[in-house]
Scaffold this motif. Structure first.
Motif, PDB file in Angstrom:
ATOM      1  N   THR A 184      12.404  47.463  41.781  1.00 26.58           N
ATOM      2  CA  THR A 184      12.626  45.751  42.461  1.00 26.58           C
ATOM      3  C   THR A 184      13.386  45.477  44.001  1.00 26.58           C
ATOM      4  N   ALA A 185      13.584  45.761  44.313  1.00 23.57           N
ATOM      5  CA  ALA A 185      13.912  45.342  45.596  1.00 23.57           C
ATOM      6  C   ALA A 185      12.692  45.603  46.486  1.00 23.57           C
ATOM      7  N   LYS A 186      12.011  47.101  46.787  1.00 26.57           N
ATOM      8  CA  LYS A 186      10.524  45.984  46.988  1.00 26.57           C
ATOM      9  C   LYS A 186      10.064  44.907  46.765  1.00 26.57           C
ATOM     10  N   ALA A 187       9.637  44.376  45.800  1.00 27.38           N
ATOM     11  CA  ALA A 187       9.126  43.843  44.835  1.00 27.38           C
ATOM     12  C   ALA A 187       9.794  42.466  45.797  1.00 27.38           C
ATOM     13  N   LEU A 188      11.038  42.148  45.689  1.00 23.78           N
ATOM     14  CA  LEU A 188      11.542  41.218  46.838  1.00 23.78           C
ATOM     15  C   LEU A 188      11.880  41.227  48.117  1.00 23.78           C
ATOM     16  N   GLY A 189      10.983  41.807  48.947  1.00 28.85           N
ATOM     17  CA  GLY A 189      10.562  42.176  50.070  1.00 28.85           C
ATOM     18  C   GLY A 189      11.917  42.213  51.025  1.00 28.85           C
ATOM     19  N   LEU A 190      12.934  43.464  49.742  1.00 30.02           N
ATOM     20  CA  LEU A 190      14.762  43.673  50.641  1.00 30.02           C
ATOM     21  C   LEU A 190      14.887  45.034  51.294  1.00 30.02           C
ATOM     22  N   ALA A 214      19.184  39.055  42.700  1.00 35.69           N
ATOM     23  CA  ALA A 214      20.161  39.214  41.172  1.00 35.69           C
ATOM     24  C   ALA A 214      21.408  40.655  41.360  1.00 35.69           C
ATOM     25  N   VAL A 215      22.857  40.036  41.048  1.00 37.01           N
ATOM     26  CA  VAL A 215      23.609  41.115  40.569  1.00 37.01           C
ATOM     27  C   VAL A 215      23.966  40.664  38.758  1.00 37.01           C
ATOM     28  N   TYR A 216      24.008  42.133  38.897  1.00 34.58           N
ATOM     29  CA  TYR A 216      24.307  42.576  37.026  1.00 34.58           C
ATOM     30  C   TYR A 216      25.514  42.670  36.872  1.00 34.58           C
ATOM     31  N   GLY A 217      25.516  43.030  35.516  1.00 32.85           N
ATOM     32  CA  GLY A 217      27.055  43.702  34.984  1.00 32.85           C
ATOM     33  C   GLY A 217      26.726  45.271  34.486  1.00 32.85           C
ATOM     34  N   LEU A 218      24.732  45.459  34.102  1.00 33.78           N
ATOM     35  CA  LEU A 218      25.593  46.953  33.174  1.00 33.78           C
ATOM     36  C   LEU A 218      24.055  47.394  33.547  1.00 33.78           C
ATOM     37  N   ARG A 219      24.070  48.764  33.365  1.00 31.99           N
ATOM     38  CA  ARG A 219      23.231  49.570  33.676  1.00 31.99           C
ATOM     39  C   ARG A 219      21.617  49.123  33.532  1.00 31.99           C
ATOM     40  N   TYR A 220      21.771  48.740  31.734  1.00 35.56           N
ATOM     41  CA  TYR A 220      20.837  48.627  30.955  1.00 35.56           C
ATOM     42  C   TYR A 220      19.912  46.942  32.422  1.00 35.56           C
ATOM     43  N   LYS A 233      36.010  54.027  34.965  1.00 36.28           N
ATOM     44  CA  LYS A 233      34.666  54.434  35.647  1.00 36.28           C
ATOM     45  C   LYS A 233      33.885  53.460  35.707  1.00 36.28           C
ATOM     46  N   TYR A 234      33.238  53.357  36.867  1.00 35.92           N
ATOM     47  CA  TYR A 234      32.493  52.508  36.598  1.00 35.92           C
ATOM     48  C   TYR A 234      30.763  52.585  37.775  1.00 35.92           C
ATOM     49  N   GLN A 235      30.139  52.301  37.545  1.00 35.71           N
ATOM     50  CA  GLN A 235      28.856  52.693  37.920  1.00 35.71           C
ATOM     51  C   GLN A 235      27.854  51.260  38.405  1.00 35.71           C
ATOM     52  N   LEU A 236      27.193  51.621  40.041  1.00 39.85           N
ATOM     53  CA  LEU A 236      26.425  51.824  40.881  1.00 39.85           C
ATOM     54  C   LEU A 236      24.940  51.621  40.758  1.00 39.85           C
ATOM     55  N   VAL A 237      24.312  50.832  39.522  1.00 39.31           N
ATOM     56  CA  VAL A 237      22.978  51.133  39.668  1.00 39.31           C
ATOM     57  C   VAL A 237      22.159  50.557  40.956  1.00 39.31           C
ATOM     58  N   LEU A 238      20.871  50.809  41.256  1.00 42.46           N
ATOM     59  CA  LEU A 238      19.382  50.273  42.262  1.00 42.46           C
ATOM     60  C   LEU A 238      18.707  50.255  41.679  1.00 42.46           C
ATOM     61  N   GLY A 270      15.733  47.597  32.921  1.00 41.84           N
ATOM     62  CA  GLY A 270      15.206  47.011  32.911  1.00 41.84           C
ATOM     63  C   GLY A 270      14.302  45.773  33.482  1.00 41.84           C
ATOM     64  N   GLY A 271      14.618  45.953  35.077  1.00 40.65           N
ATOM     65  CA  GLY A 271      13.895  45.381  36.280  1.00 40.65           C
ATOM     66  C   GLY A 271      14.660  45.229  37.113  1.00 40.65           C
ATOM     67  N   GLY A 272      16.189  44.444  36.683  1.00 39.68           N
ATOM     68  CA  GLY A 272      17.107  44.223  37.443  1.00 39.68           C
ATOM     69  C   GLY A 272      17.519  44.400  38.969  1.00 39.68           C
ATOM     70  N   LEU A 273      17.584  44.437  40.080  1.00 43.57           N
ATOM     71  CA  LEU A 273      18.117  44.731  41.333  1.00 43.57           C
ATOM     72  C   LEU A 273      18.657  45.157  41.424  1.00 43.57           C
ATOM     73  N   ILE A 274      20.130  45.340  41.238  1.00 44.73           N
ATOM     74  CA  ILE A 274      21.400  46.312  41.497  1.00 44.73           C
ATOM     75  C   ILE A 274      22.274  45.751  40.027  1.00 44.73           C
TER      76      ILE A 274
END
Length: 327
Positions: free
Chosen positions: A306-312, A247-253, A297-302, A257-261
């Motif tokens: 979570t990526a590992k848990a999803l097998g990515l 899943a892609v989200y819009g905020l660093r928070y 200013k935009y922020q890209l956060v990974l 909190g456990g989101g992917l990117i």
């Protein structure tokens, strides 16, 4: 004082700063209303409010000496926004800071003359808040948090981190003006990327769980979570993890909190900048003459956990572009 104790002291949706101090002799006390679109106990909202206070203080405004701030927290709920907008207007403030589209429209429904500075508004022209970005023309101006050409960026990031995705569920609040517009922009962008889209509405927690579970029954699925769905952030992150959906989200928070990117503007800094616009208006300028500011200013956060848990396996090129990597 610890954050938890401080939040408990707030004790509800209404906060007034200060509780007793007055202006110095000969100095006029100005009054600012603040309508936040988060719940009072969410750190994200507290960070935004603190940044606003900082912006004012940098310009010489001292809470309890020359400015009084009345704050209400609506949790991005239309009914609560209308209720607290009426409360704030009744206090006869000199100006109001409004967080999010619902807050601004609720205030403008009551008054088209009270000066408003907004932050974190997706489409102020489309929502009829201003006439144009360059020349707002009314009683409101401020800072927008979303440009619809970002729709393609969200989908491209999802495809980059999870190349097999061909189906995308867009989680949005269908009752929110920005939720409708963002879904349309994502639909248009998806066509050029060969991605099939479908909406998931956020009327209640049960509907989210049921809709995502049904979506996950077929393979190669992913999610785009719009900012209009933030009230259910924790639930959405948990459901995405349970069904192994990138899943892609819009905020660093979201990622913290456990989101992917996530990819989006620095919203907290917008609230600091809002202090500058309020300062200018309190000193005589008009909202109609101050252009709406787009994000710079935009922020890209990974989140690698979570990526590992999803097998990515996160591409090295994506890691290199990230502003922050949570491990």
């Amino acid at each position: 004082m610890k954050r938890r104790d401080f939040i408990t002291l707030l004790g509800g949706a209404a906060v007034t700063w200060p509780f007793g101090a007055g202006a110095q002799q000969g100095e006029r006390m100005r009054r600012i209303g603040v309508l936040m679109n988060r719940a009072a106990d969410i750190p994200e909202g507290q960070d935004r409010l603190a940044a606003f206070h900082q912006g004012l203080q940098e310009l010489g405004w001292r809470i309890g000496h020359n400015v009084r701030i009345d704050t209400r927290w609506s949790a991005d709920n239309a009914d609560q926004s209308a209720k607290y907008a009426a409360e704030l207007v009744a206090l006869a403030p000199d100006i109001v800071l409004a967080s999010g589209t619902l807050a601004v429209t609720a205030l403008q429904h009551i008054s088209r003359t009270l000066p408003i500075v907004f932050a974190a508004v997706a489409d102020p022209v489309g929502a009829s808040i201003v006439d144009s970005l360059a020349h707002p023309g009314g009683n409101a101006t401020g800072f927008m948090n979303y440009e619809y050409n970002l729709a393609a960026k969200y989908l491209e990031l999802l495809k980059e981190i999870a190349p097999r995705v061909t189906r995308v569920a867009i989680i949005r609040n269908a009752a929110h003006p920005a939720g409708v517009a963002q879904f349309g922009a994502l639909q248009n962008a998806a066509r050029s990327l060969g991605v099939e889209t479908s909406p998931v509405n956020v009327r209640d927690a049960r509907e989210i769980e049921r809709s995502v579970e049904a979506f996950a029954r077929l393979p190669n699925g992913g999610l785009v979570v719009t900012q209009t769905a933030n009230f259910y952030r924790d639930l959405i992150i948990a459901v995405a993890g349970r069904h192994k959906l990138p899943a892609v989200y819009g905020l660093r928070y979201d990622v913290a909190g456990g989101g992917l990117i996530s990819y989006g503007p620095d919203i907290v800094d917008q609230f600091r900048q809002a202090g500058g616009y309020i300062d200018r208006i309190l000193k005589g300028e008009k909202p109609a003459d101050l252009p709406v500011q787009a994000p710079t200013k935009y922020q890209l956060v990974l989140n690698l956990k979570t990526a590992k848990a999803l097998g990515l396996e996160v591409p090295a090129t994506l890691l290199a572009r990230a502003d922050e990597v949570i491990e």
